[in-house]
Motif scaffolding. Structure first.
Motif, PDB file in Angstrom:
ATOM      1  N   PHE A  16       0.894  -1.109  -0.033  1.00 36.98           N
ATOM      2  CA  PHE A  16       0.056  -0.141  -0.055  1.00 36.98           C
ATOM      3  C   PHE A  16       0.938   1.138   0.093  1.00 36.98           C
ATOM      4  CE2 PHE A  16      -2.427   3.380   2.203  1.00 36.98           C
ATOM      5  CZ  PHE A  16      -3.532   3.133   1.502  1.00 36.98           C
ATOM      6  N   TYR A  17       0.803   2.178  -1.252  1.00 32.92           N
ATOM      7  CA  TYR A  17       1.731   3.111  -0.973  1.00 32.92           C
ATOM      8  C   TYR A  17       1.022   4.573  -0.704  1.00 32.92           C
ATOM      9  CZ  TYR A  17       4.307  -0.165  -3.741  1.00 32.92           C
ATOM     10  OH  TYR A  17       4.978  -1.076  -4.252  1.00 32.92           O
ATOM     11  N   LYS A  18       1.697   5.452   0.068  1.00 32.52           N
ATOM     12  CA  LYS A  18       1.243   6.750   0.369  1.00 32.52           C
ATOM     13  C   LYS A  18       2.105   7.645  -0.382  1.00 32.52           C
ATOM     14  CE  LYS A  18       0.428   5.875   5.211  1.00 32.52           C
ATOM     15  NZ  LYS A  18       0.819   6.670   6.478  1.00 32.52           N
ATOM     16  N   TYR A  38      -2.938   8.423  -1.924  1.00 32.42           N
ATOM     17  CA  TYR A  38      -2.336   7.013  -1.649  1.00 32.42           C
ATOM     18  C   TYR A  38      -2.592   6.154  -2.962  1.00 32.42           C
ATOM     19  CZ  TYR A  38      -7.427   5.918  -1.236  1.00 32.42           C
ATOM     20  OH  TYR A  38      -8.801   5.885  -1.442  1.00 32.42           O
ATOM     21  N   PHE A  39      -2.116   5.048  -2.939  1.00 35.63           N
ATOM     22  CA  PHE A  39      -2.095   4.080  -4.371  1.00 35.63           C
ATOM     23  C   PHE A  39      -2.314   2.769  -3.648  1.00 35.63           C
ATOM     24  CE2 PHE A  39       0.249   1.613  -7.494  1.00 35.63           C
ATOM     25  CZ  PHE A  39      -0.779   1.463  -8.221  1.00 35.63           C
ATOM     26  N   ASN A  40      -3.377   2.061  -3.949  1.00 35.09           N
ATOM     27  CA  ASN A  40      -3.615   0.496  -3.337  1.00 35.09           C
ATOM     28  C   ASN A  40      -3.837  -0.185  -4.616  1.00 35.09           C
ATOM     29  OD1 ASN A  40      -4.368  -1.600  -2.245  1.00 35.09           O
ATOM     30  ND2 ASN A  40      -6.200  -0.848  -1.201  1.00 35.09           N
ATOM     31  N   PRO A  41      -2.753  -0.878  -5.080  1.00 29.90           N
ATOM     32  CA  PRO A  41      -2.715  -1.572  -6.277  1.00 29.90           C
ATOM     33  C   PRO A  41      -3.584  -2.970  -6.019  1.00 29.90           C
ATOM     34  CG  PRO A  41      -0.406  -1.814  -5.152  1.00 29.90           C
ATOM     35  CD  PRO A  41      -1.354  -0.692  -4.606  1.00 29.90           C
ATOM     36  N   ALA A  43      -6.352  -3.132  -4.728  1.00 38.23           N
ATOM     37  CA  ALA A  43      -7.944  -2.553  -4.327  1.00 38.23           C
ATOM     38  C   ALA A  43      -8.850  -3.506  -4.917  1.00 38.23           C
ATOM     39  CB  ALA A  43      -7.934  -1.160  -4.753  1.00 38.23           C
ATOM     40  N   LYS A  44      -9.881  -3.820  -3.843  1.00 44.00           N
ATOM     41  CA  LYS A  44     -11.159  -4.725  -4.288  1.00 44.00           C
ATOM     42  C   LYS A  44     -11.920  -3.724  -5.184  1.00 44.00           C
ATOM     43  CE  LYS A  44     -10.784  -7.587  -0.478  1.00 44.00           C
ATOM     44  NZ  LYS A  44      -9.492  -8.614  -0.833  1.00 44.00           N
ATOM     45  N   LYS A  45     -13.083  -4.390  -5.767  1.00 44.38           N
ATOM     46  CA  LYS A  45     -14.133  -3.805  -6.751  1.00 44.38           C
ATOM     47  C   LYS A  45     -14.678  -2.447  -5.932  1.00 44.38           C
ATOM     48  CE  LYS A  45     -14.897  -7.512  -9.465  1.00 44.38           C
ATOM     49  NZ  LYS A  45     -16.056  -8.489  -9.919  1.00 44.38           N
ATOM     50  N   ASN A  46     -15.007  -2.528  -4.715  1.00 42.18           N
ATOM     51  CA  ASN A  46     -15.734  -1.462  -3.971  1.00 42.18           C
ATOM     52  C   ASN A  46     -14.922  -0.381  -3.738  1.00 42.18           C
ATOM     53  OD1 ASN A  46     -14.812  -3.039  -1.925  1.00 42.18           O
ATOM     54  ND2 ASN A  46     -16.649  -2.934  -1.090  1.00 42.18           N
ATOM     55  N   LYS A  48     -11.368   2.298  -3.785  1.00 43.37           N
ATOM     56  CA  LYS A  48     -10.754   3.222  -4.785  1.00 43.37           C
ATOM     57  C   LYS A  48      -9.357   2.903  -4.863  1.00 43.37           C
ATOM     58  CE  LYS A  48     -11.255   8.321  -5.404  1.00 43.37           C
ATOM     59  NZ  LYS A  48     -11.529   9.379  -4.959  1.00 43.37           N
ATOM     60  N   LYS A  49      -8.879   2.835  -6.014  1.00 42.53           N
ATOM     61  CA  LYS A  49      -7.348   2.417  -6.275  1.00 42.53           C
ATOM     62  C   LYS A  49      -6.417   3.518  -6.146  1.00 42.53           C
ATOM     63  CE  LYS A  49      -4.708  -0.448  -9.463  1.00 42.53           C
ATOM     64  NZ  LYS A  49      -4.779  -1.321 -10.452  1.00 42.53           N
ATOM     65  N   ILE A  50      -6.565   4.615  -6.649  1.00 41.16           N
ATOM     66  CA  ILE A  50      -5.923   6.010  -6.478  1.00 41.16           C
ATOM     67  C   ILE A  50      -6.671   7.023  -6.040  1.00 41.16           C
ATOM     68  CG2 ILE A  50      -4.413   7.491  -7.695  1.00 41.16           C
ATOM     69  CD1 ILE A  50      -3.999   5.291 -10.178  1.00 41.16           C
ATOM     70  N   HIS A  51      -6.144   7.729  -5.030  1.00 47.30           N
ATOM     71  CA  HIS A  51      -6.538   8.926  -4.596  1.00 47.30           C
ATOM     72  C   HIS A  51      -5.610  10.090  -4.451  1.00 47.30           C
ATOM     73  CE1 HIS A  51      -8.843  12.024  -2.475  1.00 47.30           C
ATOM     74  NE2 HIS A  51      -8.084  12.039  -1.441  1.00 47.30           N
ATOM     75  N   ILE A  52      -5.524  11.227  -5.341  1.00 44.93           N
ATOM     76  CA  ILE A  52      -4.568  12.215  -5.191  1.00 44.93           C
ATOM     77  C   ILE A  52      -5.052  13.411  -4.854  1.00 44.93           C
ATOM     78  CG2 ILE A  52      -2.435  13.422  -6.412  1.00 44.93           C
ATOM     79  CD1 ILE A  52      -2.152  10.566  -7.857  1.00 44.93           C
ATOM     80  N   ARG A  53      -4.652  14.342  -4.184  1.00 44.59           N
ATOM     81  CA  ARG A  53      -5.308  15.813  -4.148  1.00 44.59           C
ATOM     82  C   ARG A  53      -4.434  16.448  -4.979  1.00 44.59           C
ATOM     83  NH1 ARG A  53      -4.632  16.707   2.158  1.00 44.59           N
ATOM     84  NH2 ARG A  53      -2.957  18.027   1.204  1.00 44.59           N
ATOM     85  N   ILE A  54      -5.087  16.665  -6.374  1.00 45.54           N
ATOM     86  CA  ILE A  54      -4.287  17.424  -7.337  1.00 45.54           C
ATOM     87  C   ILE A  54      -3.814  18.899  -7.210  1.00 45.54           C
ATOM     88  CG2 ILE A  54      -4.708  17.889  -9.896  1.00 45.54           C
ATOM     89  CD1 ILE A  54      -4.548  14.921  -9.564  1.00 45.54           C
TER      90      ILE A  54
END
Length: 80
Positions: A16-18, A38-41, A43-46, A48-54
């Motif tokens: 699990f990556y921050k 964060y980046f969760n490679p 991640a289950k279907k429900n 979120k895989k990637i979340h970035i505060r752009i």
């Protein structure tokens, strides 16, 4: 120099990556300035895989922060 990069967390063989802003001299999982997502490679279907505060990432890029190669790809994916 400031860099936007991944810090590895999680269990063995299940990373699990921050996404963090840190000085290049600090360790990979060491001291950081700000956590912007964060980046969760695995991640289950429900989940979120990637979340970035752009907006925060763009702020640091304007201040001169460099991105790692992997994060350049993740930014493109997250903006779609």
């Amino acid at each position: 120099m400031i860099k936007i990069r991944l810090a590895r967390h999680g269990a063995k063989k299940k990373p699990f990556y921050k996404i963090i802003i840190s000085d290049v001299r600090s360790a990979r999982n060491g001291k950081f300035i700000e956590r912007i997502g964060y980046f969760n490679p695995f991640a289950k279907k429900n989940e979120k895989k990637i979340h970035i505060r752009i907006e925060r990432a763009q702020y640091w890029i304007q201040k001169g922060a460099k991105q790692s190669h992997r994060l350049k790809k993740l930014f493109k994916i997250s903006q779609k």
